[in-house]
Design an enzyme around this catalytic site. Structure first.
Site, mmCIF file in Angstrom:
data_model
loop_
_atom_site.group_PDB
_atom_site.id
_atom_site.type_symbol
_atom_site.label_atom_id
_atom_site.label_comp_id
_atom_site.label_asym_id
_atom_site.label_seq_id
_atom_site.Cartn_x
_atom_site.Cartn_y
_atom_site.Cartn_z
ATOM 1 N N SER A 1 0.833 -1.218 0.000
ATOM 2 C CA SER A 1 0.000 0.000 0.000
ATOM 3 C C SER A 1 0.857 1.252 0.000
ATOM 4 O O SER A 1 1.582 1.521 0.976
ATOM 5 C CB SER A 1 -0.919 0.005 1.224
ATOM 6 O OG SER A 1 -1.495 1.294 1.346
ATOM 7 N N HIS B 1 -1.130 -1.447 -4.049
ATOM 8 C CA HIS B 1 -2.440 -1.085 -3.500
ATOM 9 C C HIS B 1 -2.512 0.439 -3.370
ATOM 10 O O HIS B 1 -1.643 1.066 -2.757
ATOM 11 C CB HIS B 1 -2.586 -1.762 -2.135
ATOM 12 C CG HIS B 1 -3.909 -1.590 -1.469
ATOM 13 N ND1 HIS B 1 -4.999 -2.402 -1.731
ATOM 14 C CD2 HIS B 1 -4.321 -0.717 -0.510
ATOM 15 C CE1 HIS B 1 -6.023 -2.039 -0.964
ATOM 16 N NE2 HIS B 1 -5.638 -1.005 -0.216
ATOM 17 N N ASP C 1 -4.699 3.554 -2.082
ATOM 18 C CA ASP C 1 -5.777 3.935 -1.162
ATOM 19 C C ASP C 1 -6.309 5.322 -1.488
ATOM 20 O O ASP C 1 -5.646 6.330 -1.220
ATOM 21 C CB ASP C 1 -5.260 3.918 0.280
ATOM 22 C CG ASP C 1 -5.146 2.503 0.820
ATOM 23 O OD1 ASP C 1 -6.092 1.721 0.646
ATOM 24 O OD2 ASP C 1 -4.100 2.191 1.417
ATOM 25 N N MET D 1 -8.888 8.206 -0.717
ATOM 26 C CA MET D 1 -9.751 8.684 0.381
ATOM 27 C C MET D 1 -10.277 10.069 0.032
ATOM 28 O O MET D 1 -9.525 10.904 -0.476
ATOM 29 C CB MET D 1 -8.955 8.765 1.679
ATOM 30 C CG MET D 1 -8.300 7.452 2.069
ATOM 31 S SD MET D 1 -7.527 7.584 3.688
ATOM 32 C CE MET D 1 -6.678 6.009 3.790
ATOM 33 N N MET E 1 -12.097 4.465 -1.011
ATOM 34 C CA MET E 1 -12.781 4.797 0.243
ATOM 35 C C MET E 1 -13.452 6.142 0.012
ATOM 36 O O MET E 1 -13.041 7.179 0.573
ATOM 37 C CB MET E 1 -11.762 4.852 1.394
ATOM 38 C CG MET E 1 -11.293 3.466 1.798
ATOM 39 S SD MET E 1 -9.764 3.514 2.758
ATOM 40 C CE MET E 1 -8.580 3.529 1.446
ATOM 41 N N MET F 1 -11.846 -5.353 5.702
ATOM 42 C CA MET F 1 -11.052 -4.342 6.401
ATOM 43 C C MET F 1 -10.806 -4.822 7.830
ATOM 44 O O MET F 1 -11.751 -5.130 8.561
ATOM 45 C CB MET F 1 -11.786 -2.996 6.446
ATOM 46 C CG MET F 1 -11.888 -2.268 5.118
ATOM 47 S SD MET F 1 -10.305 -1.990 4.288
ATOM 48 C CE MET F 1 -9.404 -1.040 5.522
ATOM 49 N N ASP G 1 -6.995 -6.020 4.830
ATOM 50 C CA ASP G 1 -6.318 -4.723 4.759
ATOM 51 C C ASP G 1 -6.360 -4.022 6.113
ATOM 52 O O ASP G 1 -7.445 -3.733 6.637
ATOM 53 C CB ASP G 1 -7.039 -3.876 3.694
ATOM 54 C CG ASP G 1 -6.391 -2.530 3.423
ATOM 55 O OD1 ASP G 1 -5.344 -2.222 4.016
ATOM 56 O OD2 ASP G 1 -6.957 -1.787 2.596
#
Ligand code: DX5
Ligand code: ZN
Length: 218
Positions: free
Chosen positions: A6, A31, A33, A35, A66, A135, A173
């Site tokens: 990540s 990965h 992420d 947000m 997310m 998660m 994760d």
């Protein structure tokens, strides 16, 4: 078991170099992420950074959205080079439509569950997905502690996938490191996401990945 590194935990001033180091060190996926400051408190990055990550590696790009209302951004992330796009069950009113749209755009489709969302909510969507993401922290930040009860949830998700003979990946994760990665593998995880344990390792991503592999015995 695959390891998805990540980039949330990487040095953002050197994203391309950090990704190359993870690739050289044996990461299986990168990965990403995303947000939005609404679904989760923090804001990270969007398709432009995903595109930069795409240029830095030939590994599959695993984009974890997310965000609220992810439908508006699916095309942009697939265009940017996402191989997998995962949306949160909690963020999608018409989850089946969203999953089908991701596949129509040419990517693999994943569904993520927050820690408090039951595996039972997956029953109807399971036959349509390429990946389930459990998660193991409340999403929003790297470096949090693994929530221990998530191991039983992972076993339940594994049993549900096996019951329908699904080949979907089971990804976990949050809070994954040398201490728990082998147990997660045994519980049926096929992809472990690791941020801090890879990019936060004192000797760098290559050493972080080697340590995780050592604990996995692979
Ligand atoms: C959390 C993110 C994770 C995060 C994991 O909201 O979805 O992917 O990067 O970070 P670590 O491995 O540090 O717990
Ligand atoms: Zn993630």
């Amino acid at each position: 078991m695959k390891i998805a590194a990540s980039i949330l935990a990487c040095d953002f001033g050197r994203i391309a170099e950090e990704i190359s180091e993870a690739e050289g060190g044996g990461a299986d996926w990168i990965h990403v992420d995303v947000m939005d400051g609404r679904f989760v408190p923090q804001i990270t990055f969007g398709p432009l950074v995903a595109r930069a990550a795409r240029k830095a590696t030939s590994l599959p790009l695993d984009v974890h959205l997310m965000v609220e209302g992810p439908d508006a951004y699916l095309e942009a992330f697939v265009d940017a080079g996402a191989d997998l796009v995962t949306v949160h069950q909690e963020a999608c009113v018409h989850l089946h439509r969203t999953v089908e749209r991701i596949k129509e755009l040419g990517a693999l489709a994943g569904v993520a569950l927050n820690p408090a969302t039951s595996c039972d909510s997956l029953v109807e969507i399971l036959p349509f997905v390429d990946l389930v993401l459990v998660m193991s922290v409340n999403p929003g930040f790297g470096g949090q502690s693994y929530i221990q009860t998530m191991t039983a949830k992972i076993r339940r998700a594994r049993a549900m996938l096996d019951a329908i003979a699904s080949a979907a990946e089971l990804e976990v994760d949050g809070g994954i490191g040398p201490d728990n990665i082998a147990a997660l593998h045994a519980a049926g995880v096929s992809v472990a996401v690791a941020g801090s344990a890879v990019f936060g390792h004192a000797e760098g991503a290559r050493a972080g990945l080697a340590e995780l592999r050592r604990h996995l015995g692979t």
